[in-house]
Design a protein around this motif. Structure first.
Motif, PDB file in Angstrom:
ATOM      1  N   ALA A 194      -4.902 -11.001   4.720  1.00  0.00           N
ATOM      2  CA  ALA A 194      -3.531 -10.850   4.232  1.00  0.00           C
ATOM      3  C   ALA A 194      -2.557 -11.361   5.285  1.00  0.00           C
ATOM      4  CB  ALA A 194      -3.237  -9.383   3.920  1.00  0.00           C
ATOM      5  N   ASP A 195      -1.476 -11.984   4.836  1.00  0.00           N
ATOM      6  CA  ASP A 195      -0.483 -12.506   5.771  1.00  0.00           C
ATOM      7  C   ASP A 195       0.506 -11.435   6.214  1.00  0.00           C
ATOM      8  OD1 ASP A 195      -0.822 -15.645   5.742  1.00  0.00           O
ATOM      9  OD2 ASP A 195      -1.117 -14.964   3.702  1.00  0.00           O
ATOM     10  N   ASP A 196       0.665 -10.407   5.400  1.00  0.00           N
ATOM     11  CA  ASP A 196       1.654  -9.384   5.702  1.00  0.00           C
ATOM     12  C   ASP A 196       1.336  -8.156   4.858  1.00  0.00           C
ATOM     13  OD1 ASP A 196       3.872  -8.155   6.787  1.00  0.00           O
ATOM     14  OD2 ASP A 196       5.345  -9.506   5.880  1.00  0.00           O
ATOM     15  N   TYR A 197       2.008  -7.050   5.153  1.00  0.00           N
ATOM     16  CA  TYR A 197       1.823  -5.831   4.364  1.00  0.00           C
ATOM     17  C   TYR A 197       3.128  -5.061   4.314  1.00  0.00           C
ATOM     18  CZ  TYR A 197       1.664  -3.603   8.931  1.00  0.00           C
ATOM     19  OH  TYR A 197       1.993  -3.183  10.194  1.00  0.00           O
ATOM     20  N   MET A 198       3.289  -4.289   3.241  1.00  0.00           N
ATOM     21  CA  MET A 198       4.440  -3.407   3.110  1.00  0.00           C
ATOM     22  C   MET A 198       3.945  -2.052   2.642  1.00  0.00           C
ATOM     23  SD  MET A 198       7.379  -5.847   1.380  1.00  0.00           S
ATOM     24  CE  MET A 198       8.669  -4.631   1.684  1.00  0.00           C
ATOM     25  N   THR A 199       4.610  -1.008   3.109  1.00  0.00           N
ATOM     26  CA  THR A 199       4.233   0.351   2.729  1.00  0.00           C
ATOM     27  C   THR A 199       5.243   0.905   1.735  1.00  0.00           C
ATOM     28  OG1 THR A 199       3.258   0.707   4.924  1.00  0.00           O
ATOM     29  CG2 THR A 199       3.700   2.657   3.597  1.00  0.00           C
ATOM     30  N   LYS A 200       4.734   1.423   0.610  1.00  0.00           N
ATOM     31  CA  LYS A 200       5.608   2.057  -0.383  1.00  0.00           C
ATOM     32  C   LYS A 200       6.124   3.385   0.163  1.00  0.00           C
ATOM     33  CE  LYS A 200       2.964   0.299  -4.363  1.00  0.00           C
ATOM     34  NZ  LYS A 200       2.128   0.710  -5.523  1.00  0.00           N
ATOM     35  N   THR A 208       0.824  -1.202   0.000  1.00  0.00           N
ATOM     36  CA  THR A 208       0.000   0.000   0.000  1.00  0.00           C
ATOM     37  C   THR A 208       0.860   1.255   0.000  1.00  0.00           C
ATOM     38  OG1 THR A 208      -1.660   1.252   1.257  1.00  0.00           O
ATOM     39  CG2 THR A 208      -0.172  -0.130   2.522  1.00  0.00           C
ATOM     40  N   ALA A 209       0.384   2.287  -0.655  1.00  0.00           N
ATOM     41  CA  ALA A 209       1.074   3.584  -0.635  1.00  0.00           C
ATOM     42  C   ALA A 209       0.610   4.413   0.563  1.00  0.00           C
ATOM     43  CB  ALA A 209       0.796   4.345  -1.929  1.00  0.00           C
ATOM     44  N   SER A 210      -0.451   3.953   1.217  1.00  0.00           N
ATOM     45  CA  SER A 210      -1.013   4.694   2.345  1.00  0.00           C
ATOM     46  C   SER A 210      -0.302   4.321   3.639  1.00  0.00           C
ATOM     47  CB  SER A 210      -2.506   4.376   2.481  1.00  0.00           C
ATOM     48  OG  SER A 210      -3.024   4.910   3.684  1.00  0.00           O
ATOM     49  N   ARG A 211      -0.057   5.325   4.449  1.00  0.00           N
ATOM     50  CA  ARG A 211       0.528   5.079   5.763  1.00  0.00           C
ATOM     51  C   ARG A 211      -0.534   5.092   6.856  1.00  0.00           C
ATOM     52  NH1 ARG A 211       5.920   5.003   5.728  1.00  0.00           N
ATOM     53  NH2 ARG A 211       6.971   5.701   3.835  1.00  0.00           N
ATOM     54  N   ASP A 212      -1.776   5.064   6.439  1.00  0.00           N
ATOM     55  CA  ASP A 212      -2.885   5.065   7.382  1.00  0.00           C
ATOM     56  C   ASP A 212      -3.066   3.671   7.976  1.00  0.00           C
ATOM     57  OD1 ASP A 212      -5.260   5.332   8.765  1.00  0.00           O
ATOM     58  OD2 ASP A 212      -6.174   6.610   7.242  1.00  0.00           O
ATOM     59  N   ASP A 213      -3.066   3.588   9.295  1.00  0.00           N
ATOM     60  CA  ASP A 213      -3.202   2.289   9.962  1.00  0.00           C
ATOM     61  C   ASP A 213      -4.476   1.563   9.568  1.00  0.00           C
ATOM     62  OD1 ASP A 213      -0.825   2.583  11.229  1.00  0.00           O
ATOM     63  OD2 ASP A 213      -1.658   3.162  13.164  1.00  0.00           O
ATOM     64  N   ILE A 214      -5.515   2.300   9.211  1.00  0.00           N
ATOM     65  CA  ILE A 214      -6.796   1.661   8.895  1.00  0.00           C
ATOM     66  C   ILE A 214      -6.667   0.759   7.676  1.00  0.00           C
ATOM     67  CG2 ILE A 214      -7.706   3.479   7.402  1.00  0.00           C
ATOM     68  CD1 ILE A 214      -9.672   1.458  10.035  1.00  0.00           C
ATOM     69  N   ASP A 215      -5.817   1.140   6.708  1.00  0.00           N
ATOM     70  CA  ASP A 215      -5.599   0.295   5.540  1.00  0.00           C
ATOM     71  C   ASP A 215      -4.899  -0.997   5.934  1.00  0.00           C
ATOM     72  OD1 ASP A 215      -6.849   1.970   3.817  1.00  0.00           O
ATOM     73  OD2 ASP A 215      -5.053   2.802   2.917  1.00  0.00           O
ATOM     74  N   VAL A 216      -3.917  -0.873   6.826  1.00  0.00           N
ATOM     75  CA  VAL A 216      -3.195  -2.052   7.294  1.00  0.00           C
ATOM     76  C   VAL A 216      -4.149  -2.996   8.017  1.00  0.00           C
ATOM     77  CG1 VAL A 216      -1.427  -2.844   8.901  1.00  0.00           C
ATOM     78  CG2 VAL A 216      -0.999  -0.837   7.477  1.00  0.00           C
ATOM     79  N   ILE A 217      -4.952  -2.431   8.924  1.00  0.00           N
ATOM     80  CA  ILE A 217      -5.898  -3.251   9.686  1.00  0.00           C
ATOM     81  C   ILE A 217      -6.901  -3.918   8.757  1.00  0.00           C
ATOM     82  CG2 ILE A 217      -7.779  -3.156  11.373  1.00  0.00           C
ATOM     83  CD1 ILE A 217      -6.222  -0.874  12.739  1.00  0.00           C
ATOM     84  N   ARG A 218      -7.379  -3.167   7.784  1.00  0.00           N
ATOM     85  CA  ARG A 218      -8.362  -3.741   6.858  1.00  0.00           C
ATOM     86  C   ARG A 218      -7.763  -4.898   6.060  1.00  0.00           C
ATOM     87  NH1 ARG A 218     -11.596  -0.666   1.924  1.00  0.00           N
ATOM     88  NH2 ARG A 218     -13.022  -2.386   1.468  1.00  0.00           N
ATOM     89  N   GLY A 219      -6.524  -4.727   5.602  1.00  0.00           N
ATOM     90  CA  GLY A 219      -5.880  -5.799   4.853  1.00  0.00           C
ATOM     91  C   GLY A 219      -5.702  -7.050   5.682  1.00  0.00           C
ATOM     92  N   LEU A 220      -5.246  -6.893   6.920  1.00  0.00           N
ATOM     93  CA  LEU A 220      -5.092  -8.046   7.814  1.00  0.00           C
ATOM     94  C   LEU A 220      -6.443  -8.664   8.136  1.00  0.00           C
ATOM     95  CD1 LEU A 220      -2.425  -6.570  10.247  1.00  0.00           C
ATOM     96  CD2 LEU A 220      -2.056  -8.337   8.519  1.00  0.00           C
ATOM     97  N   ASP A 221      -7.436  -7.809   8.290  1.00  0.00           N
ATOM     98  CA  ASP A 221      -8.800  -8.253   8.563  1.00  0.00           C
ATOM     99  C   ASP A 221      -9.310  -9.193   7.475  1.00  0.00           C
ATOM    100  OD1 ASP A 221     -10.084  -7.672  10.853  1.00  0.00           O
ATOM    101  OD2 ASP A 221     -11.266  -6.005  10.091  1.00  0.00           O
ATOM    102  N   LEU A 222      -8.931  -8.905   6.245  1.00  0.00           N
ATOM    103  CA  LEU A 222      -9.418  -9.675   5.105  1.00  0.00           C
ATOM    104  C   LEU A 222      -8.575 -10.914   4.827  1.00  0.00           C
ATOM    105  CD1 LEU A 222     -10.282  -6.693   2.743  1.00  0.00           C
ATOM    106  CD2 LEU A 222     -11.901  -8.212   3.880  1.00  0.00           C
TER     107      LEU A 222
END
Length: 232
Positions: A99-105, A83-97
């Motif tokens: 996703a095993d992991d996330y990286m921020t651009k 994700t290009a977003s640094r907003d925690d809500i995007d991270v939480i949403r991805g994990l919620d759905l």
């Protein structure tokens, strides 16, 4: 006979980023394919030819969130969201759905390769592990470690890879308290990137799936200031 190469699907609409990721992954010995929109990415991900998906959040035609959700409904492969977003809500949403992991651009391609290697190694260990343990039963909850299936009142509950790992670990150590740092290290690995918020999200999702009354859990209890405990 030559061994089959591990295959990575890159779902990314920015051509330059996708090609950079591809070049680094192929230099590391992986076979890759690129999809530049969510619809094509979902079709390829569900085709059964890939061992891991690198999934951008902002995609044309179908968002990365929706793609992740649909993959999780039908396939059991690691998904690393970008994700290009640094907003925690995007991270939480991805994990919620799921996703095993996330990286921020922006991120270093070498870090992406390292994350992918870690997830693939962990996933292969989980797939290859033959559990000698019998099924575990706790009131209406039944956990089958060999098939990695969970049942509540004999109805199967669909869990993501990490949700099952977390539940199985806690249930294997009933009545012991584990703090978030310990759980994160145990389930995601000492080299995993992220934070203990990941544990909080997964515990909440587990409660929604296995608890009769999630706000008042009877299985996974919060021990305030200490962590979580599975009540056996």
């Amino acid at each position: 006979m030559a061994m089959k190469k591990t295959s990575i699907l890159i779902v990314e609409d920015d051509k330059s980023i996708a090609e950079l990721e591809r070049d680094y992954l192929e230099a590391s010995g992986y076979r890759t394919d690129i999809a530049d929109n969510g619809v094509t990415g979902l079709e390829k991900a569900l085709g059964g030819q890939f061992d891991l998906v690198v999934l951008d959040v902002m995609l044309p035609k179908l968002s990365g969130f929706e793609v992740c959700k649909r993959i999780r409904e039908e396939a059991d492969i690691p998904v690393l969201m970008v994700t290009a977003s640094r907003d925690d809500i995007d991270v939480i949403r991805g994990l919620d759905l799921g996703a095993d992991d996330y990286m921020t651009k922006p991120f270093k391609p070498a870090e992406l390769v390292a994350r992918i290697k870690a997830h693939l190694n962990r996933y292969e260990r989980l797939k290859g592990r033959k559990s000698e343990a019998n099924e575990m039963e706790f009131r209406e909850l039944r956990i089958d470690p060999e098939s990695r299936r969970v049942y509540v009142k004999e109805e199967e509950v669909a869990l993501t890879v990490k949700e099952f790992d977390l539940l199985y670990f806690l249930a294997s150590h009933p009545n012991r308290v584990f703090n978030k740092d310990h759980l994160f290290e145990r389930i995601w690995g000492i080299d995993a990137m992220g934070d203990t918020q990941t544990v909080t999200v997964h515990v909440r999702k587990l409660r929604e799936k296995i608890e009769r009354d999630p706000p008042n859990p009877s299985f996974i209890e919060t021990v305030w200031g200490a962590g979580y405990r599975f009540r056996g």
